[in-house]
Structures are given as C-alpha cells and as structure tokens.
Design an enzyme around this catalytic site. Structure first.
Site, short mmCIF file in Angstrom:
data_model
loop_
_atom_site.label_atom_id
_atom_site.label_comp_id
_atom_site.label_asym_id
_atom_site.label_seq_id
_atom_site.Cartn_x
_atom_site.Cartn_y
_atom_site.Cartn_z
N ARG B 242 0.80 -1.23 0.00
CA ARG B 242 0.00 0.00 0.00
C ARG B 242 0.84 1.28 0.00
NH1 ARG B 242 -4.86 2.30 2.33
NH2 ARG B 242 -4.44 3.99 3.79
N HIS B 312 -8.88 6.37 -5.64
CA HIS B 312 -8.47 5.20 -4.87
C HIS B 312 -9.38 4.02 -5.19
CE1 HIS B 312 -6.04 7.28 -1.59
NE2 HIS B 312 -6.55 8.29 -2.25
#
Lengths: 221, 452
Positions: B242, B312
């Site tokens: 991430r 996102h």
C-alpha cells in the site's frame, strides 16, 4: 434506540459482520455473499451489555452480481469483552438457490483427483480465478466468514482479500479437508493479515472450520 | 453569415491517437553548450547523471570542462525540463540537432516499408510502470497541441514523477482541475482510470462540444501514478503493498502511507507512528518526497486550482472532507450536492451504487489525507473517489471490469468538471452547450438568413 444513517461507518461495519456470519452459516462451494447496500440501521445501547445494531441490508452473490438477497440482522457487540465474538441473529428473505448438483459435482471431482489439490493466489494479481477454483474460493469465503465473525469488533471491517495458498489434506472418511492460508483485509487499519484455516466440508454436512490461527506478517514473504 | 454555415456543417472528425511501444528518437534534441564556470560544469554533470542523458561529447560527465564543447542528446520527454533547468542556471545553449529521428531517417537507406506499424495501447488491461512511462511520452507526442508532460518530482527510489497537462492553446490564463491516481500501490484500477480519462478527453476532444467548452477556461492536470515505487513493488514483489518504499529503522521496515503524510492535522487520528503499520504517517508531515512533489506544485498554483480529485479503490464511495474532524467544511452542502449528482450520473450507466459523504462519518477518522489538505489550503472542491468494487475482488479487480468501471467513473468526474466550469465560467456560447442544440440553432439562423 437511535436511527443511524445507513451509509455511516458503524452501520456498514455491523452489516459487514452480519454478512460474514451469513456466509459462514449458508456458504458453500456454490455461493458467497458480499454486502451491497445497507437499507436501514438502528443502534441500541444496552447498559452493562453492549451495543446492538438492528439492520436491513442487501447481499450480492460474489459469483453473480445481479443475484441479490434482502436480509435483516441484529448484531450485538459485547461491552468491554473484545475476546468474545458478537452475537448475530439474521433472517433471509426468500429461499436461497439450491446448488446440490454443483456440490456433488465438485465433491466427486475432488475425490477422484489422483494427487491432492494444491493452489496459490486465488484470485491472482489480475483478479483471475480459474473456473475449477471457484468452489475452492467459495469454500474459503464461507470459512473466512467464521474467522471474521470470531474476530470482529465495532471498529473493524474485514474482507477476504486473497487465498494465498490452499492444500487438500486426504482423509479416510467422507469429508473433504483443505488447509488454507488466506489474506484478510481490515478496512480501518488497512492491514493485510495472513490467517491459517483448516476447513472440512461435506455436501450433506456443510462447512466446518476445525482450526484457525492468525499468522505473523512475515508469513507473506 | 458564411461563418454560421461553416459552423453548422462542420463536424469534428476524430482520429484517435495510436502509438507504438518501440523505441525511437522522435523529438530528441542534441544541445550544444559551452560551460563558462565551474559551477555550470557541476550543474551539467549533475543533470547528466541524474537524468541519464546521452553524452555525445565528451563521453563521460567527469570530462566536462569549462570552455570546452559539450554535446548532449536529450530524450524528447525531457527536453522542456532540461531547457528549464539550463535557463534557471543561466547556462546558454544552442540546438545542434532539432530532431534526431529525422536525421536518422535521412541517413537510413530506403527500405520497402519504412513506416512502423503502430500497436494500440490497451486501456482495458493493467500496465506496469515502464509501459505507463512510455504511454505518457507517446500521448504527449501524438497530441502535442493539447498535452504536455511535466516533471513533478522524484520518488524515494529516485524515479521521476510526471504529470500530464491537457490545455487548449489560448492566450487566457486558465483555472486548473487536478486529478491524481495511484497514491496507494495496490489500487491498480486507479492508474487505469487516469489513463482511461486522458484517452477519453483526447479522443473526444474534436467531437464533444462539452469537452471543448470546459477546456476553454480550465486546464486538466493528470498524475497517472504518484506512488511509483510502491506500484512497481506491487507488480514485482507484493501485490497488496500500500505504502511508498521509504526505509526506516536501518532498512528493517519500509513504507509511509502517503495518504496520512499530508499536513492536514497530521499525526492525530487514524494513524500509526509505527513503521510496520499500513497507516504509518511518516516521520513528520510531508516527510516523503512524493508528498512534497504534489504539495510544491499545488501550493504554487493553488489560487488557480478549482478542484482536487484523488482516485483510490475499493468501496464505491465519493468522499468529501474531512477525515480528520466531523466538523464540516464551509461549503459542505454544495460539496455534497455536487457529489450526489456525480454519483447519480455514475449509477445511470450500469447500476453501480456509490455512497457519498464525509470520510469521518462514512468510513472512519483519519488525518493527513491529501484530500483534506487540499480543502484546508482553500481548494473549494476536493473529493476522494473509491472505485469498484465492494469487496468481491477488492484490490484485485479483474481486468474485464476496467472498462465498465472507467466508463461509469468518467460520467461522475465529468459531472463534477461541468459543474465547476458552469459555476466559475457561466454563460458561454450557445453553440457549445450541446451538439444538437447548437446545430439546430445554426440551421435556424442559416434558414432565417436565406429567407430574409
């Protein structure tokens, strides 16, 4: 009893937990469910006991986006005792599709394999799931529902992200046994948590998680 | 009168830009420089080594001397950046070769099929970073009137971060809408959307009057991948990575969550101070070079930026400020209204439902997000998009969902752009409000003229 906006965090976390529980109770090699929408949510703070959420929500079949089912549930998070799993009661509107035939086909296919089934990365990096692995994925989805239910709190929202590894364990009785390492995605901390589960399944007897344990992060390397 | 006729019957014919993935020297330039001082020599040496420029004379950076000829071949995408850098250091240069490929072609003996067969770029597949770099250069090359590639900064591992500026040529100073993708490495659908968005705008520029209308007054700045190191890491090593790849604790722990690293109530809520956490907020606000690269540009241009969008996955949300507090921003009602319109436009396409609201209510509290920071420094419209799905595949969204995801998201993003355009540039030629309306007005005007 307070009405909550259905879009709000706590409501969707409680509904996700209920979804996991339902997947565990009704999941099979043919079905798995993900939370699509929360329609209504209310919260009851019970003194000395905990927080109880009353929910109306819609589930979507992970194998067939257009197949949905309406549910209600009551989720009770116990106060102070984060070690004990939340209590979940639920109702499902209508009948769930019968997949006995598919179950038997899967069962027979696995029983007739010469070598124990073994696979990795389902889905793979590109989201692909080979059709013959779909039941394996569905089993993991249902079994992870149990793990998620057992480990959820009001401040967590878990989702099965990927099956890292699965290996069949041959048995002398009629059950199929699979040893999984799955990756759970926790939405608040954003962590990816490896989790080991031993899963038993039989067409007539359903799914059972006989063993499960959280794995250290470096288990991924 | 004839003008009306002309406009009435002109139909944009669109020629989508195709491009080849093969290496060429199109647009590369060779510069001739005679450095005057030691300082200039040092700067040139630095430029050559960091940008890996092709030295023709001398062969090595250490042989660059004041008072002696220097010939460097600069690849096309770096030409502007290098010239800017030379100007900044008052180093004068001459262009020795304007286009290296032209020279190569001239000196290559004629063969039967000189033309390369262009391969089409697939927008319905996920692409590794190398291919995205090539794509950016080609997009600029094939659409040079509208697109320029710009240097934003560098990543922890010294990779160059570029953004694309889509700008209609004009004398006007324009306002800006910014969109970044790929802050979080594992969210592959996000860079895929930025690429799709650029392609759609360029492909439909000729035929879609709505696009031409908003581009009259607004420039689009698109950053296809911000967290380049992380993205590469998710391709090569750990699909579910991430953060970025900054080393901590003597290289025993890696990565800061870039979306907790901005200076918006940094380090207060929904973060960890522990490097091993996925939401580690870094050693301080803007501690990461990727964060600083974005901040520097946006700070510099903030008085012209009307809208900040950050893409996102997953979850299917359009999130409004703030995450760091439940106190709503001053324009909360408007922000919500516009987001609802965008979500409704999105749902119309395939029935995908998105939820709209502030992060602190819909998800959880978190501080240091780029979207909060953008709003806090005064950019009026600031949104986070969380694209498909709701957990069935999560981060590993299958490629066959790229197209529908991008198509529906496009409708939401253009709804926001249209709103911003109407709000700050109301009115505008009736011709351009809608193709058919414009056409019928033209024809009416023409008929009126013919009749009278």
């Amino acid at each position: 009893m307070a009405e909550l906006p259905p879009t709000h965090g706590p409501a969707s976390r409680a509904a996700a937990l209920a979804t996991a529980y339902i997947s565990h109770r009704h999941g099979s090699p043919g079905h798995g469910w993900v939370l699509r929408d929360v329609r209504r949510a209310r919260r009851e703070d019970i003194d000395g006991i905990g927080h109880k959420y009353h929910l109306e929500f819609v589930l979507e079949d992970i194998f067939e986006k257009d197949s949905t089912v309406n549910c209600t549930a009551e989720v009770l998070y116990h106060l102070g005792n984060e070690k004990s799993a939340p209590d979940v009661q639920f109702t499902i509107e209508g009948e769930l599709e019968n997949t006995d035939e598919a179950h038997n086909a899967f069962y027979n296919r696995i029983q007739s394999l010469k070598k124990e089934l073994e696979a990795e990365n389902i889905p793979d990096s590109y989201g692909n799931v080979p059709p013959e692995m779909q039941p394996i994925r569905a089993l993991a989805w249902a079994a992870s529902g149990y793990v998620i239910w057992q480990n959820s709190t009001e401040n967590t929202k878990y989702q099965l992200a990927q099956i890292k590894h699965v290996k069949q364990v041959k048995r002398t009785d009629e059950y199929l046994e699979f040893d999984y390492v799955i990756l759970l995605h926790e939405n608040v901390s954003q962590e990816i948590i490896p989790w080991q589960m031993t899963v038993l399944w039989h067409p007539q007897h359903g799914i059972e998680v006989t063993q499960n344990s959280c794995q250290p992060k470096h288990a991924l390397d | 009168m004839l003008l009306f006729l002309g406009m009435a019957f002109s139909l944009g014919i669109l020629i989508p830009g195709k491009f080849s993935l093969k290496l060429q020297y199109d647009g590369d330039q060779v510069l001739h420089i005679v450095p005057e001082t030691l300082q200039q020599v040092q700067h040139l040496q630095h430029l050559c080594s960091t940008l890996l420029l092709d030295l023709w004379k001398p062969l090595l950076p250490e042989d660059i001397r004041a008072g002696e000829d220097l010939h460097i071949r600069v690849p096309a995408p770096l030409v502007q950046e290098v010239k800017d850098s030379l100007d900044q250091h008052t180093i004068s240069y001459k262009i020795l070769i304007h286009d290296v490929q032209e020279l190569v072609d001239q000196s290559t003996p004629e063969t039967s099929s000189q033309k390369q067969i262009p391969e089409s770029y697939s927008y319905t597949q996920y692409h590794p970073m190398e291919e995205i770099y090539t794509w950016m250069a080609q997009i600029q090359k094939n659409n040079s009137e509208l697109v320029t590639q710009h240097y934003l900064g560098e990543t922890v591992e010294n990779r160059t971060i570029y953004y694309l500026q889509i700008s209609q040529p004009s004398d006007k100073t324009k306002k800006i809408i910014w969109m970044d993708c790929g802050i979080h490495a594992r969210e592959w659908i996000s860079p895929a959307f930025c690429q799709w968005f650029v392609k759609e705008i360029l492909q439909n520029y000729e035929s879609d009057p709505k696009i031409r209308k908003f581009l009259q007054n607004i420039d689009l700045y698109i950053l296809p991948v911000l967290n380049i190191d992380g993205y590469i890491y998710s391709w090569e090593t750990a699909r579910l990575w991430r953060k970025n790849r900054s080393p901590h604790m003597n290289g025993t722990c890696y990565g800061t969550d870039l979306n907790r690293n901005f200076n918006s109530s940094w380090g207060t809520l929904g973060v960890s101070y522990n490097c091993s956490s996925e939401i580690f907020c870094g050693t301080g606000p803007e501690s990461e070079p990727e964060t600083r690269a974005v901040v520097q540009l946006i700070e510099r241009k903030k008085s012209d930026i009307l809208c900040y969008l950050t893409i996102h996955s997953y979850g299917q949300y359009i999130l409004t400020p703030y995450g760091s507090t439940t106190e709503p921003p001053s324009n909360n009602e408007e922000l919500m209204r516009v987001a609802q319109t965008a979500a409704a436009a999105l749902t119309e396409k395939y029935g995908t439902s998105y939820e709209v609201g502030p992060t602190s209510l819909i998800l959880y509290s978190n501080s240091g997000s780029s979207r909060d920071w953008a709003r806090m420094i005064g950019i009026p419209f600031s949104y986070t998009f969380e694209l498909r799905d709701k957990g069935t595949y999560g981060f590993v969204l299958p490629a066959d969902q790229i197209q529908p995801t991008c198509e529906e998201t496009m409708l939401a993003v253009t709804a926001i752009i249209d709103y911003v355009d109407q709000k700050y540039f109301p009115g505008g030629a009736t011709m351009l409000t809608s193709g058919s309306l414009g056409l019928s007005l033209c024809l009416t005007a023409v008929l009126t003229l013919i009749v009278t």
